[in-house]
Design a protein around this motif. Structure first.
Motif, PDB file in Angstrom:
ATOM      1  N   SER A 111       0.820  -1.206   0.000  1.00 36.05           N
ATOM      2  CA  SER A 111       0.000   0.000   0.000  1.00 36.05           C
ATOM      3  C   SER A 111       0.855   1.256   0.000  1.00 36.05           C
ATOM      4  CB  SER A 111      -0.954   0.003   1.201  1.00 36.05           C
ATOM      5  OG  SER A 111      -2.056  -0.843   0.964  1.00 36.05           O
ATOM      6  N   SER A 112       1.941   1.252   0.753  1.00 36.97           N
ATOM      7  CA  SER A 112       2.824   2.420   0.740  1.00 36.97           C
ATOM      8  C   SER A 112       3.535   2.559  -0.605  1.00 36.97           C
ATOM      9  CB  SER A 112       3.859   2.328   1.869  1.00 36.97           C
ATOM     10  OG  SER A 112       3.274   2.674   3.104  1.00 36.97           O
ATOM     11  N   VAL A 113       3.971   1.431  -1.158  1.00 34.84           N
ATOM     12  CA  VAL A 113       4.624   1.477  -2.461  1.00 34.84           C
ATOM     13  C   VAL A 113       3.670   2.064  -3.497  1.00 34.84           C
ATOM     14  CG1 VAL A 113       5.645   0.091  -4.302  1.00 34.84           C
ATOM     15  CG2 VAL A 113       6.152  -0.446  -1.918  1.00 34.84           C
ATOM     16  N   ALA A 114       2.396   1.662  -3.442  1.00 34.39           N
ATOM     17  CA  ALA A 114       1.414   2.144  -4.413  1.00 34.39           C
ATOM     18  C   ALA A 114       0.982   3.586  -4.127  1.00 34.39           C
ATOM     19  CB  ALA A 114       0.197   1.225  -4.431  1.00 34.39           C
ATOM     20  N   TYR A 115       0.608   3.868  -2.886  1.00 34.74           N
ATOM     21  CA  TYR A 115       0.046   5.181  -2.564  1.00 34.74           C
ATOM     22  C   TYR A 115       1.102   6.280  -2.509  1.00 34.74           C
ATOM     23  CZ  TYR A 115      -4.677   3.526  -1.578  1.00 34.74           C
ATOM     24  OH  TYR A 115      -5.955   3.019  -1.695  1.00 34.74           O
ATOM     25  N   GLN A 116       2.177   6.036  -1.784  1.00 35.68           N
ATOM     26  CA  GLN A 116       3.197   7.078  -1.685  1.00 35.68           C
ATOM     27  C   GLN A 116       4.230   6.980  -2.807  1.00 35.68           C
ATOM     28  OE1 GLN A 116       2.146   5.515   1.533  1.00 35.68           O
ATOM     29  NE2 GLN A 116       0.726   7.236   1.281  1.00 35.68           N
ATOM     30  N   GLY A 117       4.632   5.746  -3.151  1.00 34.81           N
ATOM     31  CA  GLY A 117       5.628   5.586  -4.203  1.00 34.81           C
ATOM     32  C   GLY A 117       5.121   6.012  -5.561  1.00 34.81           C
ATOM     33  N   ALA A 118       3.921   5.509  -5.938  1.00 31.47           N
ATOM     34  CA  ALA A 118       3.352   5.844  -7.249  1.00 31.47           C
ATOM     35  C   ALA A 118       2.377   7.003  -7.169  1.00 31.47           C
ATOM     36  CB  ALA A 118       2.659   4.614  -7.835  1.00 31.47           C
ATOM     37  N   GLY A 119       1.423   6.928  -6.242  1.00 30.85           N
ATOM     38  CA  GLY A 119       0.416   7.983  -6.145  1.00 30.85           C
ATOM     39  C   GLY A 119       1.000   9.342  -5.833  1.00 30.85           C
ATOM     40  N   ARG A 120       1.971   9.386  -4.921  1.00 31.90           N
ATOM     41  CA  ARG A 120       2.607  10.660  -4.535  1.00 31.90           C
ATOM     42  C   ARG A 120       3.908  10.926  -5.301  1.00 31.90           C
ATOM     43  NH1 ARG A 120      -1.785  12.805  -2.325  1.00 31.90           N
ATOM     44  NH2 ARG A 120      -2.171  12.249  -0.143  1.00 31.90           N
TER      45      ARG A 120
END
Length: 222
Positions: free
Chosen positions: A108-117
């Motif tokens: 979730s962090s990889v997706a939300y912060q890594g990619a999303g942010r």
């Protein structure tokens, strides 16, 4: 970095991932009920949260009204909550031989912060692997949800979106793509299912995959 596979523990570690509105908590509850009916010990938990300090951090990062939170601060808050969760909750339960079901984990962090942010998926992954001392799930169940369907589910009835849920659709589209990329890179440890399928059908697929894990000879040591 040395990765600590949970196969070193006598328990089983399963993470549920996917965009907001994918039905992760519903499927975690379905799986927990099926396993507990067999007499197995199941621990259900969630991220961010899962510990007293984690729940405080959850409120800070998800609730509206705490002022602006920049992307780096957001990533660090999630990693701090996850560090406590892995150390205080997940690893001890695995050592006791329990089945741990978590609603969200590192992906979730990889997706939300890594990619999303746009912080970079490799950087965010490295941060969280360090925070968890490399603890990885035996299986990640990815419920793939179209962002439009996810929003309709989240806003049904009187439900209000949290700070991340209320982000624009393009944010959630980047998140979806990142989750699918993660699963494609390690298909042997993922079960990817379309979130629009009926609840019972999804539950049957998930239980079948978990049964295959439970049937394997275990040579685990804490």
């Amino acid at each position: 970095m040395t990765t600590q596979n949970p196969g070193l523990f006598p328990g089983l570690f399963i993470a549920f991932e996917g965009g907001d509105g994918a039905g992760k908590s519903t499927q975690a509850a379905e799986l927990a009920g099926a396993l507990e009916s067999r007499g197995l010990t199941v621990l259900r938990t969630r991220e961010p949260g899962g510990t007293p300090i984690g729940e405080i951090l959850r409120s800070l990062v998800l609730d509206h009204g705490h002022g602006h939170i920049d992307a780096h601060t957001e990533a660090l808050i999630f990693a701090a909550s996850r560090a406590a969760h892995a150390s205080q909750v997940i690893r001890p339960a695995l050592q006791r031989g329990e089945i741990v079901l978590t609603d969200r984990y590192i992906d979730s962090s990889v997706a939300y912060q890594g990619a999303g942010r746009d912080l970079g998926t490799d950087a965010v992954r490295d941060l969280n692997e360090w925070a968890t001392a490399g603890l990885q799930p035996d299986l990640t169940v990815l419920l793939d949800v179209d962002p439009a369907l996810g929003r309709r589910r989240r806003t049904a009835g009187e439900a209000a979106e949290d700070r991340l849920e209320s982000e624009a659709d393009d944010f959630h589209t980047r998140i979806r793509a990142a989750f699918l990329d993660l699963a494609a890179a390690r298909p042997e440890t993922y079960l990817v299912l379309p979130a629009h399928l009926p609840v019972r059908e999804l539950a049957a697929h998930i239980l079948g995959r978990v049964d295959s894990l439970l049937s394997r000879p275990h040579s685990r040591t804490a």
